[in-house]
Design a protein around this motif. Sequence first.
Motif, PDB file in Angstrom:
ATOM      1  N   ASP A   1     -97.898  -2.210 -31.526  1.00 13.30           N
ATOM      2  CA  ASP A   1     -98.413  -3.169 -30.554  1.00 13.30           C
ATOM      3  C   ASP A   1     -97.640  -3.116 -29.236  1.00 13.30           C
ATOM      4  N   ASP A   2     -96.532  -2.384 -29.217  1.00  8.79           N
ATOM      5  CA  ASP A   2     -95.743  -2.267 -27.996  1.00  8.79           C
ATOM      6  C   ASP A   2     -96.534  -1.516 -26.935  1.00  8.79           C
ATOM      7  N   LYS A   3     -96.537  -2.068 -25.721  1.00  6.65           N
ATOM      8  CA  LYS A   3     -97.216  -1.407 -24.616  1.00  6.65           C
ATOM      9  C   LYS A   3     -96.336  -0.291 -24.081  1.00  6.65           C
ATOM     10  N   GLN A   4     -96.975   0.805 -23.725  1.00  2.60           N
ATOM     11  CA  GLN A   4     -96.238   1.893 -23.106  1.00  2.60           C
ATOM     12  C   GLN A   4     -95.929   1.527 -21.666  1.00  2.60           C
ATOM     13  N   LEU A   5     -94.723   1.785 -21.255  1.00  2.00           N
ATOM     14  CA  LEU A   5     -94.325   1.539 -19.868  1.00  2.00           C
ATOM     15  C   LEU A   5     -94.084   2.898 -19.209  1.00  2.00           C
ATOM     16  N   LEU A   6     -95.189   3.597 -18.926  1.00  2.00           N
ATOM     17  CA  LEU A   6     -95.117   4.958 -18.417  1.00  2.00           C
ATOM     18  C   LEU A   6     -94.554   5.012 -16.999  1.00  2.00           C
ATOM     19  N   HIS A   7     -93.750   6.055 -16.768  1.00  2.30           N
ATOM     20  CA  HIS A   7     -93.135   6.282 -15.459  1.00  2.30           C
ATOM     21  C   HIS A   7     -93.293   7.750 -15.088  1.00  2.30           C
ATOM     22  N   LEU A   8     -93.623   8.007 -13.831  1.00  3.31           N
ATOM     23  CA  LEU A   8     -93.779   9.355 -13.299  1.00  3.31           C
ATOM     24  C   LEU A   8     -92.585   9.680 -12.407  1.00  3.31           C
TER      25      LEU A   8
ATOM     26  N   SER B   1     -85.625   6.839 -19.598  1.00  2.00           N
ATOM     27  CA  SER B   1     -85.909   8.278 -19.678  1.00  2.00           C
ATOM     28  C   SER B   1     -86.270   8.834 -18.305  1.00  2.00           C
ATOM     29  N   ALA B   2     -87.076   8.088 -17.564  1.00  4.60           N
ATOM     30  CA  ALA B   2     -87.459   8.516 -16.219  1.00  4.60           C
ATOM     31  C   ALA B   2     -86.241   8.570 -15.302  1.00  4.60           C
ATOM     32  N   TYR B   3     -85.374   7.587 -15.414  1.00  8.47           N
ATOM     33  CA  TYR B   3     -84.164   7.558 -14.583  1.00  8.47           C
ATOM     34  C   TYR B   3     -83.278   8.769 -14.860  1.00  8.47           C
ATOM     35  N   ASN B   4     -83.120   9.105 -16.132  1.00  4.51           N
ATOM     36  CA  ASN B   4     -82.295  10.266 -16.494  1.00  4.51           C
ATOM     37  C   ASN B   4     -82.886  11.553 -15.920  1.00  4.51           C
ATOM     38  N   ALA B   5     -84.206  11.698 -15.987  1.00  2.13           N
ATOM     39  CA  ALA B   5     -84.868  12.881 -15.422  1.00  2.13           C
ATOM     40  C   ALA B   5     -84.718  12.894 -13.900  1.00  2.13           C
TER      41      ALA B   5
ATOM     42  N   VAL C   1     -92.082  16.329 -12.031  1.00  2.00           N
ATOM     43  CA  VAL C   1     -91.077  16.547 -13.069  1.00  2.00           C
ATOM     44  C   VAL C   1     -91.639  16.170 -14.435  1.00  2.00           C
ATOM     45  N   GLY C   2     -92.322  15.017 -14.501  1.00  3.32           N
ATOM     46  CA  GLY C   2     -92.926  14.626 -15.762  1.00  3.32           C
ATOM     47  C   GLY C   2     -93.259  13.149 -15.821  1.00  3.32           C
ATOM     48  N   ILE C   3     -93.893  12.783 -16.927  1.00  3.56           N
ATOM     49  CA  ILE C   3     -94.231  11.391 -17.218  1.00  3.56           C
ATOM     50  C   ILE C   3     -93.399  10.986 -18.434  1.00  3.56           C
ATOM     51  N   TYR C   4     -92.769   9.813 -18.340  1.00  2.00           N
ATOM     52  CA  TYR C   4     -91.813   9.375 -19.352  1.00  2.00           C
ATOM     53  C   TYR C   4     -92.226   8.026 -19.931  1.00  2.00           C
ATOM     54  N   PRO C   5     -91.863   7.764 -21.194  1.00  2.00           N
ATOM     55  CA  PRO C   5     -92.325   6.567 -21.894  1.00  2.00           C
ATOM     56  C   PRO C   5     -91.598   5.281 -21.512  1.00  2.00           C
TER      57      PRO C   5
ATOM     58  N   TYR D   1     -86.669  12.667  -4.613  1.00  2.80           N
ATOM     59  CA  TYR D   1     -87.422  12.426  -5.844  1.00  2.80           C
ATOM     60  C   TYR D   1     -87.594  10.931  -6.028  1.00  2.80           C
ATOM     61  N   PHE D   2     -88.681  10.562  -6.682  1.00  2.00           N
ATOM     62  CA  PHE D   2     -89.055   9.164  -6.844  1.00  2.00           C
ATOM     63  C   PHE D   2     -89.476   8.889  -8.281  1.00  2.00           C
ATOM     64  N   ILE D   3     -89.324   7.631  -8.672  1.00  2.00           N
ATOM     65  CA  ILE D   3     -89.845   7.151  -9.952  1.00  2.00           C
ATOM     66  C   ILE D   3     -90.989   6.196  -9.633  1.00  2.00           C
ATOM     67  N   VAL D   4     -92.161   6.486 -10.170  1.00  2.00           N
ATOM     68  CA  VAL D   4     -93.336   5.636  -9.979  1.00  2.00           C
ATOM     69  C   VAL D   4     -93.611   4.914 -11.290  1.00  2.00           C
ATOM     70  N   HIS D   5     -93.742   3.604 -11.219  1.00  2.00           N
ATOM     71  CA  HIS D   5     -94.027   2.790 -12.396  1.00  2.00           C
ATOM     72  C   HIS D   5     -95.530   2.851 -12.682  1.00  2.00           C
ATOM     73  N   LEU D   6     -95.954   3.858 -13.427  1.00  2.00           N
ATOM     74  CA  LEU D   6     -97.378   4.036 -13.716  1.00  2.00           C
ATOM     75  C   LEU D   6     -97.967   2.844 -14.450  1.00  2.00           C
ATOM     76  N   HIS D   7     -97.181   2.208 -15.306  1.00  2.00           N
ATOM     77  CA  HIS D   7     -97.697   1.073 -16.078  1.00  2.00           C
ATOM     78  C   HIS D   7     -98.122  -0.069 -15.159  1.00  2.00           C
ATOM     79  N   LYS D   8     -97.494  -0.187 -13.999  1.00  2.00           N
ATOM     80  CA  LYS D   8     -97.888  -1.233 -13.049  1.00  2.00           C
ATOM     81  C   LYS D   8     -99.197  -0.880 -12.362  1.00  2.00           C
ATOM     82  N   LEU D   9     -99.452   0.405 -12.177  1.00  2.00           N
ATOM     83  CA  LEU D   9    -100.715   0.836 -11.570  1.00  2.00           C
ATOM     84  C   LEU D   9    -101.865   0.757 -12.570  1.00  2.00           C
ATOM     85  N   LEU D  10    -101.557   1.039 -13.836  1.00  2.00           N
ATOM     86  CA  LEU D  10    -102.584   1.034 -14.872  1.00  2.00           C
ATOM     87  C   LEU D  10    -102.976  -0.367 -15.288  1.00  2.00           C
TER      88      LEU D  10
END
Length: 76
Positions: A3-10, A41-45, A33-37, A61-70
């Motif tokens: 039931d945990d929501k994915q908090l995807l980051h690009l 994980s995104a910060y480390n990448a 670079v990638g999409i992280y769960p 380089y940037f981290i985009v909070h995809l979960h906020k867009l979705l």
Amino acid sequence: MSDDKQLLHLVFGGELSDLQGVTFEDVNKLDVVGIYPDYASAYNAWKDVSQKNVDSARTRYFIVHLHKLLDPENDH
């Protein structure tokens, strides 16, 4: 499935045309670079790829909070 929501980051980046903004010199040369769960994980990448490009002052380089867009109504 959990039931945990994915908090995807690009994580992506490239060479900026101006250091004062976020306009890229050539969007066709962006480095995805990638999409992280999760953010950790995104910060480390992001940190790893940023350190590898430290000698290029115009490369960012940037981290985009995809979960906020979705799901903008549930701003986690």
